[in-house]
Design a protein around this motif. Structure first.
Motif, mmCIF file in Angstrom:
data_model
loop_
_atom_site.group_PDB
_atom_site.id
_atom_site.type_symbol
_atom_site.label_atom_id
_atom_site.label_comp_id
_atom_site.label_asym_id
_atom_site.label_seq_id
_atom_site.Cartn_x
_atom_site.Cartn_y
_atom_site.Cartn_z
ATOM 1 N N UNK A 171 3.110 -3.166 -8.368
ATOM 2 C CA UNK A 171 3.364 -2.664 -9.726
ATOM 3 C C UNK A 171 4.765 -2.089 -9.759
ATOM 4 N N UNK A 172 5.507 -2.482 -10.778
ATOM 5 C CA UNK A 172 6.836 -1.912 -10.977
ATOM 6 C C UNK A 172 6.789 -0.956 -12.164
ATOM 7 N N UNK A 173 7.355 0.232 -11.966
ATOM 8 C CA UNK A 173 7.360 1.223 -13.042
ATOM 9 C C UNK A 173 8.790 1.705 -13.241
ATOM 10 N N UNK A 174 9.226 1.679 -14.502
ATOM 11 C CA UNK A 174 10.603 2.082 -14.807
ATOM 12 C C UNK A 174 10.559 3.375 -15.615
ATOM 13 N N UNK A 175 10.879 4.480 -14.986
ATOM 14 C CA UNK A 175 10.815 5.791 -15.636
ATOM 15 C C UNK A 175 9.500 5.961 -16.397
ATOM 16 N N UNK A 176 8.357 5.788 -15.766
ATOM 17 C CA UNK A 176 7.096 5.750 -16.519
ATOM 18 C C UNK A 176 6.791 7.057 -17.229
ATOM 19 N N UNK A 177 7.296 8.188 -16.700
ATOM 20 C CA UNK A 177 6.969 9.460 -17.336
ATOM 21 C C UNK A 177 8.160 10.019 -18.106
ATOM 22 N N UNK A 178 9.149 9.151 -18.321
ATOM 23 C CA UNK A 178 10.399 9.601 -18.960
ATOM 24 C C UNK A 178 10.214 10.229 -20.318
ATOM 25 N N UNK B 248 0.266 -1.218 -4.275
ATOM 26 C CA UNK B 248 1.685 -1.043 -3.969
ATOM 27 C C UNK B 248 2.406 -0.718 -5.265
ATOM 28 N N UNK B 249 3.211 0.344 -5.261
ATOM 29 C CA UNK B 249 3.941 0.706 -6.484
ATOM 30 C C UNK B 249 5.404 0.953 -6.158
ATOM 31 N N UNK B 250 6.277 0.415 -6.993
ATOM 32 C CA UNK B 250 7.704 0.715 -6.886
ATOM 33 C C UNK B 250 8.113 1.331 -8.213
ATOM 34 N N UNK B 251 8.732 2.500 -8.147
ATOM 35 C CA UNK B 251 9.043 3.230 -9.369
ATOM 36 C C UNK B 251 10.502 3.669 -9.396
ATOM 37 N N UNK B 252 11.150 3.432 -10.527
ATOM 38 C CA UNK B 252 12.509 3.939 -10.713
ATOM 39 C C UNK B 252 12.421 5.270 -11.442
ATOM 40 N N UNK C 75 0.799 -1.218 0.000
ATOM 41 C CA UNK C 75 0.000 0.000 0.000
ATOM 42 C C UNK C 75 0.826 1.260 0.000
ATOM 43 N N UNK C 76 2.086 1.134 -0.302
ATOM 44 C CA UNK C 76 2.944 2.309 -0.344
ATOM 45 C C UNK C 76 3.458 2.545 -1.759
ATOM 46 N N UNK C 77 3.840 3.770 -2.003
ATOM 47 C CA UNK C 77 4.398 4.184 -3.294
ATOM 48 C C UNK C 77 5.864 4.499 -3.042
ATOM 49 N N UNK C 78 6.757 3.653 -3.516
ATOM 50 C CA UNK C 78 8.182 3.850 -3.257
ATOM 51 C C UNK C 78 8.895 4.236 -4.546
ATOM 52 N N UNK C 79 9.780 5.204 -4.444
ATOM 53 C CA UNK C 79 10.594 5.574 -5.600
ATOM 54 C C UNK C 79 12.033 5.128 -5.352
ATOM 55 N N UNK C 80 12.697 4.700 -6.409
ATOM 56 C CA UNK C 80 14.112 4.349 -6.314
ATOM 57 C C UNK C 80 14.871 5.370 -7.133
ATOM 58 N N UNK C 81 15.845 6.012 -6.491
ATOM 59 C CA UNK C 81 16.623 7.025 -7.202
ATOM 60 C C UNK C 81 18.091 6.711 -7.127
ATOM 61 N N UNK C 82 18.829 7.323 -7.998
ATOM 62 C CA UNK C 82 20.261 7.132 -7.979
ATOM 63 C C UNK C 82 20.828 7.563 -9.311
ATOM 64 N N UNK C 83 22.122 7.842 -9.342
ATOM 65 C CA UNK C 83 22.736 8.276 -10.598
ATOM 66 C C UNK C 83 22.727 7.138 -11.637
#
Lengths: 261, 850
Positions: free
Chosen positions: A184-191, A215-219, A54-62
């Motif tokens: 749900x996994x999202x990879x740069x969905x709005x890129x 639940x969403x995990x987004x890079x 039930x959380x929306x997590x973002x993964x960031x990094x260079x």
């Protein structure tokens, strides 16, 4: 099937069970190495992370920090060199290709950056794809809710080539939701989207988390995008180096600066 | 540019391989045909060189354009020849084509295959190719002795000392096998059955008196063959000629070569079909490859390469693939040559085994075919490539190359198809000569035209063929169908290759079954005769082997028969053309066959030196009833024949004499057919039973009722159909490979898509199923077009031949359906590799952002 069977075999009330109730996905000491010897590259180098339900997590990094690899490995698209990835209570390394595929079909949704619809199918057929692959019919109420939320009803019979970039990504998002996946996994969905379409899509994803408990995990690498998330984890050289709750675009930017410095 | 071309080729091995395989297959049948015929050529050259090397001069009957080997001349010519100065040694002998040998079961050896050749045994080894094999008996010396060639002995399971029955002019006779012979060092001469007797017995058996059919002469040392030939010619009586041994050898080799060239033209036609089909595949492959490389080519354009350079780059790549494919094709041609030889020998041709011969012409022909094929196939794709705009490199989506509008396509396709149909029509219905060439070229052009039109039909037909798939296989089925519709041109082009093969297979099937139906009608209409007898041996492709004259005579005594009527055939030269001429007994013939004579033509031909001519041949030759034509007979020379009448049914022959006129002008070797009717009140079966003892003693005669004749003819047609279909299968194989080719290239293009499907939950089996059904749709599409064209072409040809007795048009529904089903199944086979490849594709490739 395989995935469902394993759920019942885990001991109820045990630590694993409790953890699985709380987290939709976990990564324990994930290592992913490409190549061998001196030329080996460690895309993941002992990364550990949990993703609460039930959380929306973002993964960031260079670039090259391993964020996409991390996503692929938890989502069952790639295999770890060592360490364990769990979806719910299931250790992905124990699954053969077929069971892994069924797991993705039934319990995971995907939104990719682009080219992520089947050009020969209509928008509606694309949305229903995970269900039709499994030979299933959609839950009418749920399907209606999704369509209303993404606002695609008038465009359902169109082919992807007739849709705008924003519409295409909303189709992809609807597809990810339609099978009511655990995560749900999202990879740069709005890129590839302009700012308006991007805001619409991310707003929709936020809505799915808040209203449907998704639940969403987004890079992402964009602080503005990451600000839609509840929590951000920061990756560097294949390791989790930091995390942050209830981010705003400014706070993310600051954190990135300090990390980069 | 060359360097870039080569690097590009090496970087894309699969692409390279797929194109090359299509070329290899196309070229190998051409190379194989040449290797096969060159090998036989060389073998016979060697053979004849060796075995006739001792003969300096040949003396034979001078019979103009006829083959002289069985025409006798007086025996005293040998004395004349021996008296000529410079003759070291000379020996006369006789040859016959009218002898049959029975195997242990009393059945004739050879059947419909290679001929039976009868010779007298020559005493002087240097003057004959025949040798008794080491430790295999002796030469024939008495009237009971027979020698057979080693191949026949082995096949029939004879052993020295066995009793062998030979059917000669006077009926069956028994001999003792005293020796086994070879022809030079070959056990077989093209599979012919060779029988040898001593001179005296041979003359008796073959029906010659104190005569020879040939004298072989060896010159004294120091006398050249030419000199001696001239000297002998001077003293020979009229009707006998001398030629050098070399001349005779060359004539024989030429005769064999002619027979072989027929074979090689036939094989090359089928090779041509394969090459044609290969062209479709190669062009399609190049086109897909160019489409897939748009970004790369556009980048080259962007950094300054001219359109022309891009074009030459594509062409150079094609040439390199062409060279490699052609070289491999020549290599593979050896395997093809082996296969062809095996097929021919399985059909009883007796082609000598031994090392295959590779002459420069085989290499040159195969290389030329391969290079031209690839070059032509690459021209259009190369032009397409040169028109790619540099901007295409920057675009996200691979830019589509501009397509011709549907109207232009429909127009161009119709014009090309129309041109092809026109040529076919000209060949079939207009008398312009070389009609097969017109029909062939017309068919090729029509195929091209239809392949231009085919993309228009691709979508609707794919929907039609694939309609049950979504219901049966859900999303895999739906995607399979949709995928075939995405690139109609690619689908159509791939299907067109299969269309050509299937169309020809269906055409032959339709033509064959129409022929069978027509024969059925014709035979029942034309044969009132209850039973027809003919020889089971075959010595001459155009003339039936004669039945011993004794046979008709012996049948004459049976009361169970009401009519016994015989028919003879022979060759005659009229107005410079060799014709087959028949003869019958005018009194009885109309009771056994139907000629539809006009007026009293049949009765009129009873007069000496008169002839009747079929209506169509009469018109063709521009003669009229009442005209006199000069006919040249081998035996009697020029004879003036009066045309006394005409008849409608030309199926038996276009020229007929009375048997009396025949006997006066031909050396009577026997009857080609004997027809009989059962007497009133006697069933055909009873009559057959009554005469069976006589029929059995002759051994090499078969009795056929009307339905047996039909069956026999049908059997021959089926055999020919099987051979043609077998040869066409090669073209079909190439086309199936083309489907593999297209699919393999297509799945590369769809890497992202397939990866996405896998990511959202499609299992490998579903991916394989999707690709497999796509292939089945393409294959069925091609097969359906092929079936349609094949039937139409068959119909046109049958209509065109209506004058020649083709009354019936039949579509063999069962065979056509079988062809469709097999073609669809070939799609399954074609998809095995690409489907496997697609199902194992890396999912990450699909979703990585690069």
């Amino acid at each position: 099937m395989g995935a469902g069977g394993m759920l019942s075999e885990t001991e109820g009330g045990s630590v694993t069970g409790d953890v699985a109730v709380r987290y939709a996905a976990r990564l324990e000491n994930g290592v992913k190495t490409y190549g061998e010897g001196d030329t080996a590259i460690h895309a993941l180098n002992g990364a550990t992370a949990e993703f609460e339900r039930g959380r929306f997590t973002a993964i960031m990094g260079p670039s090259g920090s391993g964020k996409s690899t991390l996503l692929h490995c938890i989502a069952g698209l790639d295999t770890l060199t060592s360490g364990i990835a769990y979806i719910g209570e299931i250790d992905l390394s124990t699954l053969k290709d077929r069971d892994l595929t069924l797991l993705r079909r039934e319990r995971i949704g995907f939104i990719f950056q682009s080219y992520n619809l089947i050009p020969s199918l209509s928008a509606e057929e694309n949305i229903l794809l995970p269900l039709s692959i499994g030979g299933k019919q959609p839950d009418e109420d749920w399907y209606g809710t999704i369509l209303d939320t993404v606002g695609l009803r008038p465009r359902l019979t169109h082919r992807p080539s007739e849709l705008s970039g924003g519409e295409q990504q909303r189709v992809a998002a609807a597809r990810a939701l339609v099978s009511q996946p655990e995560i749900i996994f999202a990879d740069e969905p709005s890129g590839n989207l302009d700012s308006k379409a991007s805001a619409e899509l991310l707003g929709f994803m936020r809505h799915a988390v808040d209203e449907f408990g998704q639940t969403i995990v987004m890079v992402t690498h964009d602080p503005g995008t990451a600000a839609y998330a509840d929590r951000i984890i920061f990756l560097e050289d294949g390791r989790i180096v930091d995390e942050m709750y209830d981010p705003t675009a400014d706070s993310v930017l600051d954190r990135l600066k300090s990390l980069g410095g | 540019m060359l360097a870039i071309s080569l690097k590009s080729l090496l970087a894309h091995k699969v692409r390279f391989l797929l194109t090359a395989v299509a070329i290899v297959l196309g070229v190998s049948l051409v190379a194989g045909t040449f290797i096969f015929t060159d090998t036989i050529d060389a073998q016979f050259d060697d053979l004849f060189e060796d075995i006739y090397s001792g003969i300096d001069v040949s003396v034979r009957a001078d019979v103009g354009d006829f083959r002289a080997e069985t025409e006798p001349f007086p025996g005293d010519v040998l004395d004349i020849v021996l008296a000529v100065e410079g003759v070291e040694i000379a020996e006369g002998g006789v040859t016959s084509l009218a002898t049959g040998v029975l195997d242990k079961e009393g059945d004739p050896i050879g059947g419909r295959g290679p001929p039976t050749l009868g010779f007298s045994w020559a005493e002087v080894p240097s003057l004959t190719p025949m040798r008794i094999k080491e430790g295999a008996g002796r030469a024939p010396t008495g009237s009971q002795d027979i020698v057979l060639d080693a191949n026949t002995v082995a096949n029939a399971g004879f052993a020295l000392g066995d009793t062998v029955t030979v059917v000669g002019l006077s009926g069956p006779e028994q001999f003792e096998l005293v020796g086994i012979a070879s022809f030079g060092d070959q056990d077989s001469l093209l599979g012919a059955t060779i029988v040898l007797f001593d001179l005296e017995k041979a003359r008796e058996l073959f029906g010659y008196g104190d005569e020879y059919t040939g004298i072989s002469v060896q010159a004294e040392a120091g006398v050249t063959a030419e000199e001696l030939t001239e000297r002998i010619s001077l003293v020979l009586p009229a009707g006998v000629e001398a030629v050098t041994g070399e001349t005779e050898r060359n004539e024989q080799v030429a005769e064999i070569n002619e027979a072989l060239s027929f074979l090689s033209i036939g094989l090359l036609s089928f090779a041509g079909v394969s090459v044609f089909v290969g062209a479709f595949i190669i062009q399609n492959t190049f086109r897909i490859v160019v489409a897939q490389r748009i970004r790369e080519l556009a980048l080259l354009r962007a950094i300054g390469a001219t359109g022309r350079q891009i074009r030459s780059m594509v062409i150079i790549e094609a040439l390199v693939v062409g060279i490699v494919g052609s070289v491999l094709g020549v290599g593979f041609g050896f395997a093809m040559a082996f296969a062809i030889r095996g097929m021919m020998n399985a059909a009883g041709m007796g082609i000598p085994l031994g090392a295959l011969v590779l002459l420069p012409r085989a290499v040159i022909a195969a290389m030329l075919v391969g290079m031209i094929l690839t070059l032509l196939s690459s021209l259009l794709p190369a032009r397409q490539a040169s028109r790619i705009s540099p901007v295409a490199a920057m675009r996200e989506e691979a830019a589509r190359t501009p397509r011709r509008s549907l109207h232009t396509r429909a127009l161009a396709g119709s014009v090309i198809t129309g041109l092809g149909v026109l040529l076919i029509g000209l060949g079939l219905f207009v008398d312009i000569g070389r009609s097969i060439a017109y029909v062939g070229a017309g068919a090729a052009i029509a195929f091209m035209g239809i392949s231009v039109l085919a993309p228009l039909a691709a979508s609707p037909l794919a929907d039609f063929i694939g309609w049950p798939l979504p219901r049966l296989f859900g999303i895999s089925g739906q995607l399979a169908r949709e995928n075939t519709k995405r690139q109609p041109r690619r689908t159509a082009s791939t299907a067109s290759a299969l269309m050509v093969g299937v169309a020809l297979v269906v055409f032959f099937a339709v033509f064959g079954s129409s022929t069978k139906a027509s024969i059925n009608e014709t035979i029942f209409e034309l044969f009132p005769a209850d039973l027809t007898f003919s020889s089971t041996s075959q010595t001459d492709p155009e003339l039936r082997a004669p039945i011993s004259p004794a046979f008709a005579e012996r049948l004459g005594v049976y009361d169970e028969l009401s009519v016994v009527s015989a028919m003879q055939f022979g060759r005659v030269v009229i107005e410079g053309e060799t014709q087959i001429i028949g003869a019958f007994d005018p009194e009885t013939i109309e009771q056994v066959i139907v000629l539809d004579a006009i007026g009293d033509a049949v009765a009129a031909v009873a007069a000496r030196d008169s002839v009747i001519v079929s209506a169509s041949f009469l018109e063709e030759s521009g003669w009229a009833v009442g005209d006199t034509v000069t006919a040249e007979f081998a035996h009697t020379g020029e004879v003036a024949l009066t045309i006394v009448g005409t008849y409608e049914h030309g199926d038996f022959g276009k020229l007929f004499l009375s048997s009396d006129t025949y006997l006066a002008n031909f050396r009577y070797m026997g009857d080609s057919f004997v027809f009989v009717n059962a007497a009133d009140g006697v069933s055909v079966l009873a009559a057959q039973d009554a005469i069976s003892p006589t029929v059995e003693t002759f051994g090499n005669i078969k009795a056929q009722t009307k339905s047996e004749i039909v069956e026999d003819a049908e059997g021959q047609i089926d055999q020919a159909l099987a051979l043609f279909t077998g040869l066409l299968l090669f073209a079909v194989m190439i086309a199936v490979l083309g489907i593999t080719n297209t699919l393999t290239l297509s799945i590369y293009e769809r890497t992202r898509e397939i990866g996405l499907l896998r990511a959202v939950g499609m299992v490998r089996r579903q991916v394989r199923r999707m690709i497999r059904w796509e292939a089945v749709i393409i294959a069925t599409f091609g097969a359906m077009l092929g079936v349609g064209i094949g039937i139409i072409l068959g119909w046109a040809v049958v209509r065109a031949l209506a004058d020649e007795g083709f009354g019936a048009f039949r579509v063999p529904v069962g065979q056509v359906i079988l062809a469709l089903v097999l073609a669809a199944f070939s799609g399954v086979l074609a998809a095995v590799w690409p489907a496997r490849k697609a199902s194992r594709m890396n999912i990450l490739d699909a979703i990585s952002n690069e």
